[in-house]
Write a protein that holds these residues in place. Structure first.
Motif, PDB file in Angstrom:
ATOM      1  N   PHE A   1     -12.692   2.956 -11.910  1.00 11.29           N
ATOM      2  CA  PHE A   1     -12.284   1.556 -11.931  1.00 11.29           C
ATOM      3  C   PHE A   1     -10.799   1.306 -12.133  1.00 11.29           C
ATOM      4  O   PHE A   1     -10.330   0.199 -11.926  1.00 11.29           O
ATOM      5  N   SER A   2     -10.062   2.324 -12.598  1.00 10.15           N
ATOM      6  CA  SER A   2      -8.675   2.031 -12.935  1.00 10.15           C
ATOM      7  C   SER A   2      -7.761   2.226 -11.739  1.00 10.15           C
ATOM      8  O   SER A   2      -8.116   2.872 -10.751  1.00 10.15           O
ATOM      9  N   LYS A   3      -6.552   1.663 -11.854  1.00  4.74           N
ATOM     10  CA  LYS A   3      -5.562   1.804 -10.787  1.00  4.74           C
ATOM     11  C   LYS A   3      -5.165   3.266 -10.644  1.00  4.74           C
ATOM     12  O   LYS A   3      -4.950   3.762  -9.540  1.00  4.74           O
TER      13      LYS A   3
ATOM     14  N   TYR B   1      -7.676   5.048  -8.609  1.00  6.69           N
ATOM     15  CA  TYR B   1      -7.515   4.759  -7.188  1.00  6.69           C
ATOM     16  C   TYR B   1      -6.405   5.621  -6.605  1.00  6.69           C
ATOM     17  O   TYR B   1      -6.530   6.200  -5.525  1.00  6.69           O
ATOM     18  N   GLU B   2      -5.306   5.709  -7.353  1.00  6.27           N
ATOM     19  CA  GLU B   2      -4.191   6.534  -6.879  1.00  6.27           C
ATOM     20  C   GLU B   2      -4.611   7.986  -6.740  1.00  6.27           C
ATOM     21  O   GLU B   2      -4.259   8.655  -5.761  1.00  6.27           O
TER      22      GLU B   2
ATOM     23  N   ASP C   1      -7.564   9.107  -6.113  1.00  3.61           N
ATOM     24  CA  ASP C   1      -8.407   9.214  -4.914  1.00  3.61           C
ATOM     25  C   ASP C   1      -7.569   9.282  -3.649  1.00  3.61           C
ATOM     26  O   ASP C   1      -7.818  10.100  -2.762  1.00  3.61           O
ATOM     27  N   ILE C   2      -6.565   8.424  -3.557  1.00  2.00           N
ATOM     28  CA  ILE C   2      -5.774   8.363  -2.327  1.00  2.00           C
ATOM     29  C   ILE C   2      -4.927   9.627  -2.167  1.00  2.00           C
ATOM     30  O   ILE C   2      -4.836  10.195  -1.079  1.00  2.00           O
TER      31      ILE C   2
ATOM     32  N   GLU D   1      -7.091  12.267  -1.052  1.00  3.20           N
ATOM     33  CA  GLU D   1      -7.532  12.029   0.324  1.00  3.20           C
ATOM     34  C   GLU D   1      -6.463  12.514   1.302  1.00  3.20           C
ATOM     35  O   GLU D   1      -6.730  13.270   2.210  1.00  3.20           O
ATOM     36  N   SER D   2      -5.241  12.037   1.105  1.00  2.84           N
ATOM     37  CA  SER D   2      -4.166  12.417   2.022  1.00  2.84           C
ATOM     38  C   SER D   2      -2.838  12.014   1.415  1.00  2.84           C
ATOM     39  O   SER D   2      -2.617  10.849   1.114  1.00  2.84           O
TER      40      SER D   2
ATOM     41  N   ASN E   1      -0.069  11.880   2.870  1.00  3.45           N
ATOM     42  CA  ASN E   1       0.611  10.972   3.806  1.00  3.45           C
ATOM     43  C   ASN E   1       0.195   9.531   3.588  1.00  3.45           C
ATOM     44  O   ASN E   1       1.016   8.617   3.601  1.00  3.45           O
ATOM     45  N   THR E   2      -1.126   9.322   3.430  1.00  5.19           N
ATOM     46  CA  THR E   2      -1.609   7.972   3.203  1.00  5.19           C
ATOM     47  C   THR E   2      -1.049   7.428   1.898  1.00  5.19           C
ATOM     48  O   THR E   2      -0.681   6.256   1.811  1.00  5.19           O
TER      49      THR E   2
ATOM     50  N   ARG F   1       1.796   8.165   0.441  1.00  6.77           N
ATOM     51  CA  ARG F   1       3.208   7.796   0.627  1.00  6.77           C
ATOM     52  C   ARG F   1       3.329   6.512   1.422  1.00  6.77           C
ATOM     53  O   ARG F   1       4.107   5.631   1.099  1.00  6.77           O
ATOM     54  N   TYR F   2       2.495   6.415   2.471  1.00  4.57           N
ATOM     55  CA  TYR F   2       2.494   5.227   3.309  1.00  4.57           C
ATOM     56  C   TYR F   2       2.192   3.999   2.470  1.00  4.57           C
ATOM     57  O   TYR F   2       2.747   2.919   2.702  1.00  4.57           O
ATOM     58  N   ALA F   3       1.309   4.164   1.462  1.00  6.54           N
ATOM     59  CA  ALA F   3       0.957   3.028   0.615  1.00  6.54           C
ATOM     60  C   ALA F   3       2.034   2.747  -0.413  1.00  6.54           C
ATOM     61  O   ALA F   3       1.892   1.852  -1.229  1.00  6.54           O
TER      62      ALA F   3
ATOM     63  N   MET G   1       3.040   4.872  -2.788  1.00  7.10           N
ATOM     64  CA  MET G   1       2.780   5.511  -4.080  1.00  7.10           C
ATOM     65  C   MET G   1       3.802   6.597  -4.361  1.00  7.10           C
ATOM     66  O   MET G   1       4.250   7.295  -3.446  1.00  7.10           O
TER      67      MET G   1
END
Lengths: 369, 370
Positions: free
Chosen positions: B226-228, B231-232, B234-235, B238-239, B241-242, B244-246, B248
């Motif tokens: 549930f926390s931010k 989420y980070e 997870d991303i 995941e990738s 690249n994704t 950095r694109y977001a 983060m």
């Protein structure tokens, strides 16, 4: 090697294995018009040698040019098989989609007459330190679609990332109302008044989190909003549901991992999310690559809607026919440099093809050497 | 260009392909099959050594729960396993292969021991708090080091964390034989047993570690889901690249998460030192740092499932030691049985993620995709 050369190697591999049947899946997506002609020459010769060639393509002019017979697939079923000589583009599209489709892309005229971004002598290197864009200068205006054409690897990817702030810039400036945004953080850029949206070429590897659902992907740029340590998913869920309706996204649910969606729907998710943030600059790289006709037209319409609202759109594409209809101007890149910026009203495919390989420039340099 | 006669297939006979779809029901089915198969295989082994599989299995299960002492023993085994697995989960979710839990436990134990030995005079409550913090910092630092090198130099974290385990272990050896050697120990060197003041309190007859572990299950679950930060993680997993694109800051996220991962493992070390062993020695971890990796992986990085799996592992281990004494077997039998069961369970886990593809191509087919 260039993509076209790699493709030739692939064909050689197949021939080396003494294939009787050659199946090509969207082979011309990455080729210039001249390279496409060369490929078709090779295919005609293979046909003469007795090879059977299946070419999968969505470009109807190619189908009409190179094939003897055409099979149309729709939703996993073979709808019809016709002799190419007996059919035309209109009929083929109808068979593909299931109903008569307007084949021309809308091209609305806008009257904003305002400059949005000025790019001056932009130079940037990729991760390996190789300079991929050199001394690029151009303007992006409000309410226009500026196409970017070029052979794959001419610096399109690096140009997008440099403008979006994802790639460090070596030299040059990106001016918004005389303020240089190079080197600024995304938050600073937003404060200045630019809302930039970038739809990258690598949809599942960069623009989206592939194994997460639409809801989690809607959060990608907004997850940090709001006080407190917890992520707010309710709004994102609502946005996701709305986008599914508006853009006709085909998905089992808003929590289904996006990598299970078809290419067209993946792109709709990406585009939908980026448009939600109400950008005034929209950069899209190969927005319709690999998409079916319906999805492609959804994307064109969405882009035109944004254009009418005054958004400046940088459209990196590979289908020159589409770009000539959709874009207002086309900038051609070759080896990281701008070889020409031409008005689409008066441009031809051959002209762009020459600029893509910088044939005229090479000629000129050859004469001086 | 046309060839005559038959041609050999140029593709390999079989290759392994990752499954794209793993449905929840299939996973559950395979898990049940896994347990069944492992029990059958273990049973065959028991038969081979001349015992009755059913009575042996019954002894194992009963042995873990039959008496209050047995239950406490099982819980004492489960607690460090659970906490360490919980520590590994955030790192693994980020696809940062933290194989250094063992070393992080050790460093947590070392830092806590420092206060246990030399700050003994402080009031009990304050001493405990200090040891908690020290344990977490010790483990956290040990997790931060490989994270720093990976984010700055791209070093392989699997090797780096693995090797740091040995450095931590030899640090204990140095402390035991050197500066922290108990002057009262004659013969072989050891560190002094902690005084009453420096020991972790007991709750319901077992050291408080079990309560801490349960709290951590809830905290880690909430953090990841549930926390931010979750989420980070997870991303980034995941990738990159994704991420950095977001926008983060990937480096910050990696460092922060690995500090957290190490800190939780360090806490497990502190609990072992002050709650179970009441001292520091080379055997402080009991291999938990490595077993916890299997636990976390089999639990598919879900803290709630980790709770269940840790207890099952503890039951197996405790039960096997009871079986060993009941049937008069050597410890090797216990090890082999646990090994067989674990082998089958992990083996089936492989088949939930991958499948074999056999070459069925006929000649004359060529395909190319661009």
């Amino acid at each position: 090697m260039s993509v076209s050369e790699k493709q030739t190697v692939e064909i050689l591999k197949v021939l080396y294995r003494k294939a009787d049947i050659l199946i090509l899946d969207e082979p011309t997506a990455v080729l210039t018009p001249q390279e496409t002609s060369r490929l078709f020459e090779i295919l005609r010769r293979m046909k003469q040698e007795g090879c059977a060639v299946i070419i999968i393509t969505h470009k109807l002019n190619e189908v009409l040019e190179i094939s003897d017979r055409v099979t149309i697939l729709r939703k996993g079923e073979s709808v019809a098989t016709v002799n190419t000589a007996d059919t035309n583009a209109q009929e083929l599209t109808e068979l593909m989609v299931g109903r008569p489709v307007e084949l021309s892309i809308e091209h609305p005229e806008t009257d904003f007459k305002e400059n949005l971004l000025e790019i001056h002598h932009l130079t940037a290197a990729n991760e390996e330190g190789v300079e991929m864009i050199k001394d690029i200068s151009f303007d992006l205006n409000r309410g226009e679609i500026l196409g970017v054409a070029g052979v794959a690897g001419s610096g399109q990817k690096e140009l997008c990332e440099a403008i979006a702030g994802l790639l460090p810039v070596k030299k040059g400036a990106i001016l918004y109302h005389d303020e240089n945004i190079v080197g600024k953080t995304p938050n600073e850029i937003i404060k200045i008044g630019i809302s930039m949206s970038f739809i990258p070429e690598d949809r599942l590897g960069m623009g989206l989190a592939a194994s997460m659902g639409m809801v989690d992907n809607m959060l990608l740029k907004k997850y940090n909003e709001g006080k407190g340590p917890f992520v707010r998913k309710k709004e994102a869920r609502e946005t996701a549901k709305r986008l599914v309706k508006e853009l006709e996204i085909v998905t089992p649910g808003v929590d289904t991992p996006v990598r299970r969606l078809s290419g067209g729907n993946v792109q709709k998710v990406l585009l939908g999310r980026e448009i939600e943030s109400e950008p005034n600059v929209l950069i899209t790289a190969y927005a319709v690559r690999g998409l079916d006709i319906n999805s492609s037209y959804t994307i064109y319409n969405a882009l035109n809607e944004q254009k009418k609202k005054g958004v400046g759109i940088l459209f990196i594409g590979e289908d020159l026919d589409v770009m000539l209809e959709l874009c207002d101007r086309i900038m051609v890149l070759c080896h990281g440099r701008v070889t020409g910026i031409i008005d689409t009203k008066s441009a031809t495919k051959e002209q762009i093809g020459l600029l893509m390989t910088d044939a005229k420039g090479q000629e000129r340099r050859g004469r001086h050497a | 260009m046309r060839r005559e006669g038959k041609e050999r297939c140029h593709e390999p006979w079989v290759h392994v392909v990752k499954k794209t779809e793993i449905s929840a029901s299939k996973t559950l089915l395979l898990s049940i099959l896994a347990v069944f198969a492992s029990l059958v295989a273990g049973g065959l082994f028991i038969l081979a050594i001349g015992q009755n599989p059913f009575s042996v299995y019954a002894t194992i299960v009963k042995g873990a729960w039959r008496s209050s002492i047995a239950r406490k023993g099982t819980i004492k085994l489960a607690v460090p396993l659970l906490i360490t697995a919980l520590g590994i989960i955030p790192a693994f979710k980020m696809k940062f292969w933290n194989i250094g839990a063992e070393g992080q436990i050790i460093m947590g134990a070392i830092f806590a021991t420092y206060f246990a030995l030399f700050y003994d005079h402080l009031p009990h409550g304050i001493l405990l708090v200090l040891m908690f913090i020290a344990g977490m910092i010790g483990g956290g630092i040990w997790g931060l080091i490989p994270a720093y090198f990976k984010s700055k130099y791209g070093t392989n974290e699997t090797l780096f964390t693995l090797m740091l385990n040995y450095i931590a272990l030899y640090l204990i050896k140095y402390l035991v034989e050197g500066p922290w050697k108990d002057p009262a120990s004659s013969g072989f060197p050891k560190i002094a047993t902690f005084s009453e003041n420096a020991r972790l309190d007991q709750i319901l007859g077992v050291h408080a570690g079990w309560l801490i572990a349960l709290i951590l299950v809830v905290l880690v679950f909430i953090y990841i889901k549930f926390s931010k930060h979750g989420y980070e993680i997870d991303i980034v997993g995941e990738s990159v690249n994704t991420a950095r694109y977001a926008g983060m800051n990937v480096r910050k996220i990696v460092l922060r998460t690995m500090f957290l991962s190490g800190a939780i493992c360090g806490l497990a070390g502190m609990i072992q030192a002050t709650g179970a062993a009441y001292t520091l020695s080379e055997g402080i971890t009991g291999g938990v740092g490595f077993t916890a990796i299997s636990v976390a992986w089999l639990s598919r990085l879900n803290p709630l499932i980790t709770l269940v799996v840790s207890v099952l592992f503890a039951v197996l281990e405790k039960g096997c030691s009871v079986m060993q004494s009941t049937f008069g077997m050597s410890s090797a039998v216990s090890d082999i049985l646990q090994g067989i069961i674990l082998f089958f369970i992990l083996g089936f886990d492989f088949f939930t993620r991958y499948r074999f593809v056999f070459c069925k191509k006929k000649q004359g087919e060529g395909s190319m995709s661009c």
